[in-house]
Design an enzyme around this catalytic site. Structure first.
Site, PDB file in Angstrom:
ATOM      1  N   HIS A 143      32.868  40.122  36.700  1.00 24.34           N
ATOM      2  CA  HIS A 143      34.187  40.305  36.091  1.00 24.34           C
ATOM      3  C   HIS A 143      34.695  41.753  36.110  1.00 24.34           C
ATOM      4  O   HIS A 143      34.084  42.818  36.342  1.00 24.34           O
ATOM      5  CB  HIS A 143      34.174  39.928  34.533  1.00 24.34           C
ATOM      6  CG  HIS A 143      35.260  39.986  33.863  1.00 24.34           C
ATOM      7  ND1 HIS A 143      35.937  40.874  33.172  1.00 24.34           N
ATOM      8  CD2 HIS A 143      36.274  39.080  33.291  1.00 24.34           C
ATOM      9  CE1 HIS A 143      37.152  40.774  32.533  1.00 24.34           C
ATOM     10  NE2 HIS A 143      37.089  39.340  32.390  1.00 24.34           N
ATOM     11  N   ASP A 220      25.646  41.994  31.873  1.00 20.61           N
ATOM     12  CA  ASP A 220      26.792  41.678  31.259  1.00 20.61           C
ATOM     13  C   ASP A 220      26.438  40.087  30.853  1.00 20.61           C
ATOM     14  O   ASP A 220      26.671  39.094  31.562  1.00 20.61           O
ATOM     15  CB  ASP A 220      27.939  41.615  32.192  1.00 20.61           C
ATOM     16  CG  ASP A 220      29.259  40.979  31.605  1.00 20.61           C
ATOM     17  OD1 ASP A 220      29.098  40.411  30.512  1.00 20.61           O
ATOM     18  OD2 ASP A 220      30.407  41.190  32.367  1.00 20.61           O
TER      19      ASP A 220
END
Ligand code: PLP
Length: 426
Positions: A143, A220
């Site tokens: 992302h 993440d």
């Protein structure tokens, strides 16, 4: 008999102390008030869980209760309201410790979300420990939140950002990772699960290989925290970050985990109240973690809401709800492949319940807009993953993402909606 062949209603495990763990999706749906509303006169079919999850009533109540019954600041007051708020705030940190499997509550920092946690690490640890000639490794499926802060760091300090590709199934190419990991690698930043392909990265292996080269690893967990059991000590990572709002909690709060020895290596990021030891005209000494990284008034209501979200997770029979989610994902893939012209992006062996797809040359925004008129909420676009889109040779995709409160009826509504999209555009 396997767990998946037992009807969900029949499965009830005990959390100890007589608490029954819950797993029946139909019953769980009634905990989420927004599922009772209609959209364009249709039942809401919420398939945008990767963007943000829905909130159970208990989370909404925790936030409301803080504002209605004791809206005091934490850590600074001698009065009762402040003491109550402080106790609840500290209790939420302990709940977060348990959720992540951390050894100590002081290893858990309340950030504002995944993005702010990653920026904190990049600015604090990154500026102090990454220099000219060093390398930072990310995967191409990151992302933007786990890409741009590292690109900015590399540009600030003269380091090089290297990118690990995916294999043809959409899994992280471990062979390429091993080749790109060198003695110059200072940091590896990887998504535990992709928000586009659903790909689950082999994090323990990535960490083991990175540590052997002396590199640190940030995971993440924005998309894994709501879909996989998390155990940061088993993962062995140096940082794990996630967002409250994607795991049933409110917006404005996220978690940053790091072992104390790693947090001790990190200078303060933001200065202000709450993060100091002593302040004088000559200089300032700083508090230890977690306070060193929580300058200013924290998002108290959101933290308490996240605590309530973790209580909610603790009341679920998580192995069963995750298994039901995997079964739902398999059903969705099976149904979607019957839609003429539909192509699913990514088929890695290990995935969370996110399906990105294209439908002939119909623009994903058109798909999303028509589905919305049917009450079906999906996402369309580049999903804040433009390097991945380029890697896949796509501009954008539609994306349906599921949670444990979704049902086969939701999948069927999606498939019926797509038939309407085809009638209108194909
Ligand atoms: N990382 C991943 C994998 C995500 O899916 C997202 C949000 O979609 C983020 C980071 C950013 O999360 P937030 O906007 O909550 O900071």
């Amino acid at each position: 008999m396997t767990l998946s062949s037992i009807p969900a209603q029949a499965v009830s495990r005990s959390a100890g102390a007589g608490l029954e763990l819950r797993s029946d999706a139909t019953q769980l749906r009634s905990d989420f008030p927004v599922l009772a509303r209609e959209v364009h006169g249709r039942r809401l079919v919420y398939l945008d869980n990767a963007a943000t999850s829905l909130k159970p009533q208990s989370v909404i109540d925790a936030v409301t209760e803080y504002y209605s019954e004791g809206s005091a600041n934490v850590h600074r007051g001698v009065h009762l309201l402040s003491q109550e708020a402080t106790t609840a705030y500290d209790a939420a940190r302990e709940k977060a410790r348990g959720f992540l499997g951390a050894a100590q509550a002081s290893e858990v920092i309340f950030a504002h979300g995944t993005t702010s946690a990653i920026n904190l690490v990049a600015r604090s640890w990154g500026d102090a420990h990454v220099g000219a000639g060093d390398e930072i490794l990310v995967t191409v499926m990151e992302h933007h939140s786990n890409f741009v802060p590292w690109q900015m760091l590399a540009q600030r300090v003269g380091a090089t950002l290297r990118v690990v590709p995916l294999d043809p199934t959409g899994a992280v190419d471990l062979g390429a990772y091993v080749r790109l990991l060198t003695a110059r690698t200072r940091l590896v930043a990887v998504s535990h699960a992709s928000n586009v392909l659903g790909t689950v990265a082999p994090v323990s292996e990535i960490v083991r290989l990175a540590h052997a080269k002396g590199a640190r690893v940030l995971v993440d967990g924005a998309q894994s925290a709501p879909h996989l059991p998390i155990d940061v000590r088993q993962l062995g990572c140096d940082w794990f970050v996630c967002s409250g709002h994607k795991m049933l909690g409110p917006t404005g709060v996220g978690l940053l985990y790091g072992p104390l020895e790693v947090l001790d290596e990190m200078p303060p990021y933001e200065g202000g109240g709450g993060m100091i030891g002593q302040v004088s005209l000559e200089g300032t000494s700083y508090a230890t973690a977690p306070s060193r990284f929580e300058a200013g008034t924290p998002p108290i209501a959101s933290v308490l809401g996240l605590g309530a979200a973790i209580d909610y997770w603790n009341g679920l029979d998580r192995p069963t709800v995750f298994e039901q989610e995997a079964n739902l994902m398999a059903y969705a893939e099976e149904r979607l492949t019957t839609v003429p012209g539909l192509r699913i992006a990514g088929h890695a062996a290990q995935r969370v319940s996110v399906i990105a797809f294209t439908l002939g040359d119909i623009h994903p925004h058109d798909i999303g807009t028509v589905l919305d008129t049917e009450g079906v909420a999906i996402r369309a676009g580049h999903h804040c993953a433009q390097p991945l889109m380029r890697f896949l040779g796509l501009q954008s995709t539609a994306r349906a993402s599921f949670s444990f409160y979704n049902t086969r009826d939701d999948v069927d509504a999606l498939v019926m909606g797509l038939a309407r999209v085809r009638r209108m555009f194909a």
